[in-house]
Design an enzyme around this catalytic site. Structure first.
Site, PDB file in Angstrom:
ATOM      1  N   HIS A  97      -1.957 -33.513  19.703  1.00  0.00           N
ATOM      2  CA  HIS A  97      -0.768 -34.314  19.988  1.00  0.00           C
ATOM      3  C   HIS A  97       0.427 -33.420  20.314  1.00  0.00           C
ATOM      4  O   HIS A  97       1.565 -33.888  20.286  1.00  0.00           O
ATOM      5  CB  HIS A  97      -0.456 -35.231  18.796  1.00  0.00           C
ATOM      6  CG  HIS A  97      -1.534 -36.232  18.555  1.00  0.00           C
ATOM      7  ND1 HIS A  97      -1.461 -37.527  19.011  1.00  0.00           N
ATOM      8  CD2 HIS A  97      -2.740 -36.105  17.957  1.00  0.00           C
ATOM      9  CE1 HIS A  97      -2.576 -38.165  18.671  1.00  0.00           C
ATOM     10  NE2 HIS A  97      -3.370 -37.325  18.039  1.00  0.00           N
ATOM     11  N   LYS A 137       0.832  -1.204   0.000  1.00  0.00           N
ATOM     12  CA  LYS A 137       0.000   0.000   0.000  1.00  0.00           C
ATOM     13  C   LYS A 137       0.864   1.249   0.000  1.00  0.00           C
ATOM     14  O   LYS A 137       0.648   2.173  -0.767  1.00  0.00           O
ATOM     15  CB  LYS A 137      -0.917  -0.008   1.229  1.00  0.00           C
ATOM     16  CG  LYS A 137      -1.887   1.131   1.251  1.00  0.00           C
ATOM     17  CD  LYS A 137      -3.079   0.832   2.123  1.00  0.00           C
ATOM     18  CE  LYS A 137      -2.786   1.153   3.577  1.00  0.00           C
ATOM     19  NZ  LYS A 137      -3.982   0.946   4.413  1.00  0.00           N
ATOM     20  N   GLU A 178      -2.709  -6.906  16.197  1.00  0.00           N
ATOM     21  CA  GLU A 178      -2.289  -5.590  15.695  1.00  0.00           C
ATOM     22  C   GLU A 178      -3.428  -4.579  15.864  1.00  0.00           C
ATOM     23  O   GLU A 178      -3.200  -3.393  16.026  1.00  0.00           O
ATOM     24  CB  GLU A 178      -1.860  -5.687  14.221  1.00  0.00           C
ATOM     25  CG  GLU A 178      -0.972  -4.539  13.795  1.00  0.00           C
ATOM     26  CD  GLU A 178      -0.228  -4.804  12.497  1.00  0.00           C
ATOM     27  OE1 GLU A 178       0.997  -4.981  12.531  1.00  0.00           O
ATOM     28  OE2 GLU A 178      -0.885  -4.829  11.437  1.00  0.00           O
ATOM     29  N   LYS A 183      11.001  -0.679  13.469  1.00  0.00           N
ATOM     30  CA  LYS A 183      11.367  -0.340  12.091  1.00  0.00           C
ATOM     31  C   LYS A 183      12.448   0.737  12.081  1.00  0.00           C
ATOM     32  O   LYS A 183      13.440   0.663  11.358  1.00  0.00           O
ATOM     33  CB  LYS A 183      10.139   0.229  11.368  1.00  0.00           C
ATOM     34  CG  LYS A 183       9.452  -0.724  10.438  1.00  0.00           C
ATOM     35  CD  LYS A 183       8.473   0.083   9.571  1.00  0.00           C
ATOM     36  CE  LYS A 183       7.215  -0.693   9.323  1.00  0.00           C
ATOM     37  NZ  LYS A 183       6.174   0.054   8.628  1.00  0.00           N
ATOM     38  N   GLU A 233      11.134  -4.720   3.161  1.00  0.00           N
ATOM     39  CA  GLU A 233      11.129  -6.160   2.874  1.00  0.00           C
ATOM     40  C   GLU A 233      10.597  -6.416   1.468  1.00  0.00           C
ATOM     41  O   GLU A 233      11.166  -7.176   0.686  1.00  0.00           O
ATOM     42  CB  GLU A 233      10.229  -6.917   3.870  1.00  0.00           C
ATOM     43  CG  GLU A 233      10.775  -7.006   5.271  1.00  0.00           C
ATOM     44  CD  GLU A 233      10.271  -5.866   6.166  1.00  0.00           C
ATOM     45  OE1 GLU A 233       9.986  -4.779   5.646  1.00  0.00           O
ATOM     46  OE2 GLU A 233      10.205  -6.077   7.388  1.00  0.00           O
ATOM     47  N   GLY A 290      -4.199  -2.827   6.064  1.00  0.00           N
ATOM     48  CA  GLY A 290      -3.593  -4.036   5.494  1.00  0.00           C
ATOM     49  C   GLY A 290      -4.252  -5.317   5.980  1.00  0.00           C
ATOM     50  O   GLY A 290      -4.627  -6.182   5.183  1.00  0.00           O
ATOM     51  N   ARG A 291      -4.418  -5.431   7.304  1.00  0.00           N
ATOM     52  CA  ARG A 291      -4.950  -6.690   7.849  1.00  0.00           C
ATOM     53  C   ARG A 291      -6.425  -6.886   7.553  1.00  0.00           C
ATOM     54  O   ARG A 291      -6.985  -7.940   7.835  1.00  0.00           O
ATOM     55  CB  ARG A 291      -4.673  -6.748   9.353  1.00  0.00           C
ATOM     56  CG  ARG A 291      -5.174  -5.570  10.134  1.00  0.00           C
ATOM     57  CD  ARG A 291      -4.525  -5.511  11.499  1.00  0.00           C
ATOM     58  NE  ARG A 291      -4.913  -4.342  12.274  1.00  0.00           N
ATOM     59  CZ  ARG A 291      -4.313  -3.157  12.215  1.00  0.00           C
ATOM     60  NH1 ARG A 291      -3.301  -2.977  11.387  1.00  0.00           N
ATOM     61  NH2 ARG A 291      -4.719  -2.154  12.975  1.00  0.00           N
TER      62      ARG A 291
HETATM   63  C1  G6Q Z   1      -1.536  -4.180   8.520  1.00  0.00           C
HETATM   64  C2  G6Q Z   1      -0.343  -3.378   8.670  1.00  0.00           C
HETATM   65  C3  G6Q Z   1       0.905  -3.978   8.083  1.00  0.00           C
HETATM   66  C4  G6Q Z   1       1.082  -3.737   6.594  1.00  0.00           C
HETATM   67  C5  G6Q Z   1       2.486  -4.152   6.188  1.00  0.00           C
HETATM   68  C6  G6Q Z   1       2.758  -3.959   4.722  1.00  0.00           C
HETATM   69  O1  G6Q Z   1      -2.632  -3.841   8.859  1.00  0.00           O
HETATM   70  O2  G6Q Z   1      -0.582  -2.097   8.220  1.00  0.00           O
HETATM   71  O3  G6Q Z   1       0.999  -5.346   8.347  1.00  0.00           O
HETATM   72  O4  G6Q Z   1       0.122  -4.439   5.867  1.00  0.00           O
HETATM   73  O5  G6Q Z   1       3.411  -3.427   6.940  1.00  0.00           O
HETATM   74  O6  G6Q Z   1       2.616  -2.615   4.384  1.00  0.00           O
HETATM   75  P1  G6Q Z   1       2.577  -2.173   2.879  1.00  0.00           P
HETATM   76  O7  G6Q Z   1       1.362  -2.778   2.236  1.00  0.00           O
HETATM   77  O8  G6Q Z   1       2.528  -0.675   2.897  1.00  0.00           O
HETATM   78  O9  G6Q Z   1       3.825  -2.690   2.225  1.00  0.00           O
END
Ligand code: G6Q
Length: 547
Positions: A395, A220, A364, A510, A226, A277-278
């Site tokens: 188990h 986003k 989160e 971060k 990463e 994101g989540r």
């Molecule tokens: C989720 C967070 C986080 C995010 C990642 C990736 O709710 O905001 O997990 O999705 O850090 O971020 P980008 O999509 O910006 O790469």
């Protein structure tokens, strides 16, 4: 926006005080008392919605507790806040402080069917229209892939897709893709690369024929280190193989982000700042890879299931609104019975990564200690969420759940039928019957326990659990299950008066990682570099770790 509704301190409600009295004064409902689990109780404590039955007789609750939980939902205006969220009010904010200050409109990503504009204020209309248009663009793209209009340089179709992204840009789509392997289309395979550990990428790259592989880079912000590192690593492999990156790479990113560059990608899709994101699996974050792997129609079925569950969340009677009911029972367990963790145990191998997604979704979102006015709250918020599919878990770690001194509420998830319908019979029962027998047995064993003259064989019991069961894990069911948990988490956040939609807690790590990256960079150009002058603590840590 009725801001008063986002300022209610749950501890100041009458319901909270009553629940406190009930949990402290009397002993909460004891599941081990003789006949505690009567057939009548089991039948009465069952709610059904969108193809799911939710069985909650094995919680330490009574009708009185349920009535007060309903009162808590009413006094905190849980459903009204949900309507505000769905209608596009800015629910992602901390009043009086700098915050994301955004709408929260993941529900719009599946409000693409019959648009009920009369139900809400129309601040979501733009998001709905954008979701519809992204969905049309996705269909067009998938059709072009299917018809062979888009092919690789050798004139072949694409067989594999790699989704590159991390956190919310990976966990949900991966959980759903693995959850629906029985619905894969056209032999397409989807792979996920998230970790900046290059072993993650290299392992996936060994499994695919690059020439027939598409890469969907999802970010986003377009700045996540990463993801950018993995994108570059994979792009390098394409170049080494003599392949044109632009003809293989797709982007899913925010409008105007550094990745929003049509010159670099075969196709670009948008995700919007009002979808966290989540909460984004039903947006294009999941759409591109799920559409490729499972087919467009199955992706639409996921949306349909999620939408139906969103509509269920509008019901005010907690016995009819299963996400709200689960949220409230979770609050009873967390705030009044003081249980710190929550195990989610799916009796379905397909849900192998689903709990990892829920861990992020819940922890989160609700792992917060300040309310929406910036004050430190005096009550517990989100539980520690963990789990693995049964029966493997049985188990492994169930020993602790049954016999340790730590009480862990459990949410079991099951399906009456298996996804592939294999009816292998052994010793008079099918595999699916054995699986379900185990699920039911665990719930009863945790509740009732067992006495024995040998202390090592005593099961104390009185350990709460619930069962969420549907007919079969289909795309529709999967979508509904996703939304059920998203709504549960949002309801808990509304009631706790916390902001479930930001994630400031990931920032500090971060920032410090970037300082270490600077040390590595400086070291690589200057053999005599020492960071001790600027960052003595970090530098000492690096040296001690032999780096
Ligand atoms: C989720 C967070 C986080 C995010 C990642 C990736 O709710 O905001 O997990 O999705 O850090 O971020 P980008 O999509 O910006 O790469």
């Amino acid at each position: 926006m009725n801001e008063e509704l986002t300022r209610i301190n749950p501890q100041e409600t009458r319901a909270w005080a009553k629940l406190k009295n009930l949990s402290e004064g009397e002993k909460p409902f004891d599941l081990t008392t003789p006949d505690a689990l009567s057939p009548e109780r089991i039948r009465a404590m069952k709610s059904s919605a969108v193809g799911f039955d939710f069985l909650y007789a094995t919680h330490q609750i009574t009708d009185e507790v349920l009535a007060i939980l309903q009162q808590l939902a009413n006094e905190t205006h849980a459903v009204d806040q949900y309507v505000m969220m769905m209608s596009g009010e800015k629910m992602n904010r901390i009043e009086g402080y700098e915050s994301e200050n955004r709408q929260v409109l993941h529900t719009a990503s599946r409000n693409v069917f019959e648009y009920l504009s009369c139900d809400y204020d129309d601040k979501q209309a733009d998001a709905v229209q954008k979701a519809q248009s992204q969905l049309e663009r996705l269909k067009e793209f998938l059709d072009e892939l299917d018809s062979g209009k888009i092919k690789n340089a050798q004139g072949e179709t694409f067989t594999d897709m790699i989704q590159v992204g991390i956190g919310g840009s990976s966990l949900g789509p991966k959980a759903v893709y693995l959850g629906l392997q029985g619905y894969r289309q056209g032999g397409h395979r989807v792979h996920f690369i998230s970790n900046v550990d290059s072993d993650d990428a290299v392992q996936v790259l060994r499994e695919v024929n690059l020439a027939r592989t598409l890469v969907t880079v999802v970010s986003k912000s377009g700045t996540t280190l990463e993801t950018l590192t993995n994108e570059r690593l994979i792009a390098d492999r394409f170049v080494q193989a003599g392949l044109d990156v632009k003809k293989h790479f797709i982007s899913v990113t925010g409008e105007g982000s550094p990745m929003d560059d049509p010159k670099k990608y075969l196709r670009s899709f948008y995700m919007y700042d009002y979808i966290g994101g989540r909460y984004s699996a039903t947006s294009m974050v999941g759409g591109v890879s799920l559409g490729f792997g499972l087919g467009y129609d199955n992706f639409v079925e996921i949306l349909r299931g999620a939408r139906e569950m969103d509509l269920n969340a509008l019901k005010r009677d907690i016995r009819e609104n299963i996400a709200l009911l689960t949220a409230l029972i979770g609050i009873w367990n967390r705030n009044f019975l003081d249980y710190e963790t929550l195990a989610i145990l799916p009796y379905s191998q397909a849900l192998v990564r689903f709990v990892a997604h829920l861990q992020q979704l819940d922890m989160e979102s609700n792992g917060k200690r300040i309310n929406r006015q910036g004050d430190v709250v005096e009550y517990d918020t989100g539980p520690i969420v963990w789990g693995e599919p049964g029966t493997d878990g049985q188990h492994a770690f169930y020993q602790l759940i049954h016999q340790s001194n730590t009480i862990i509420p459990v949410e079991f998830i099951g399906f009456r039928q298996s996804q592939y319908g294999g009816h292998f019979e052994f010793k008079g029962s099918t595999s699916q019957e054995k699986l379900l027998a185990n699920l039911l047995a665990q719930s009863i064993a945790l509740a009732t326990g067992k006495n024995d003259c040998n202390p090592n064989k005593v099961f104390p019991g009185n350990r709460p659990s619930s069962i969420l069961i549907a007919e079969k894990l289909t795309p529709f069911t999967m979508g509904a299950l996703l939304s059920y948990y998203e709504n549960k988490v949002a309801f808990q956040g509304f009631i706790w008066n916390i902001n479930s939609f930001d994630q400031e807690g990931v920032q500090l790590g971060k920032l410090l990682a970037n300082q270490f990256i600077d040390h590595f960079r400086a070291k690589s150009v200057d053999a005599n570099y020492s960071g001790a002058g600027t960052d003595p603590v970090g530098w000492a840590m690096m040296k001690s770790a032999g780096l």
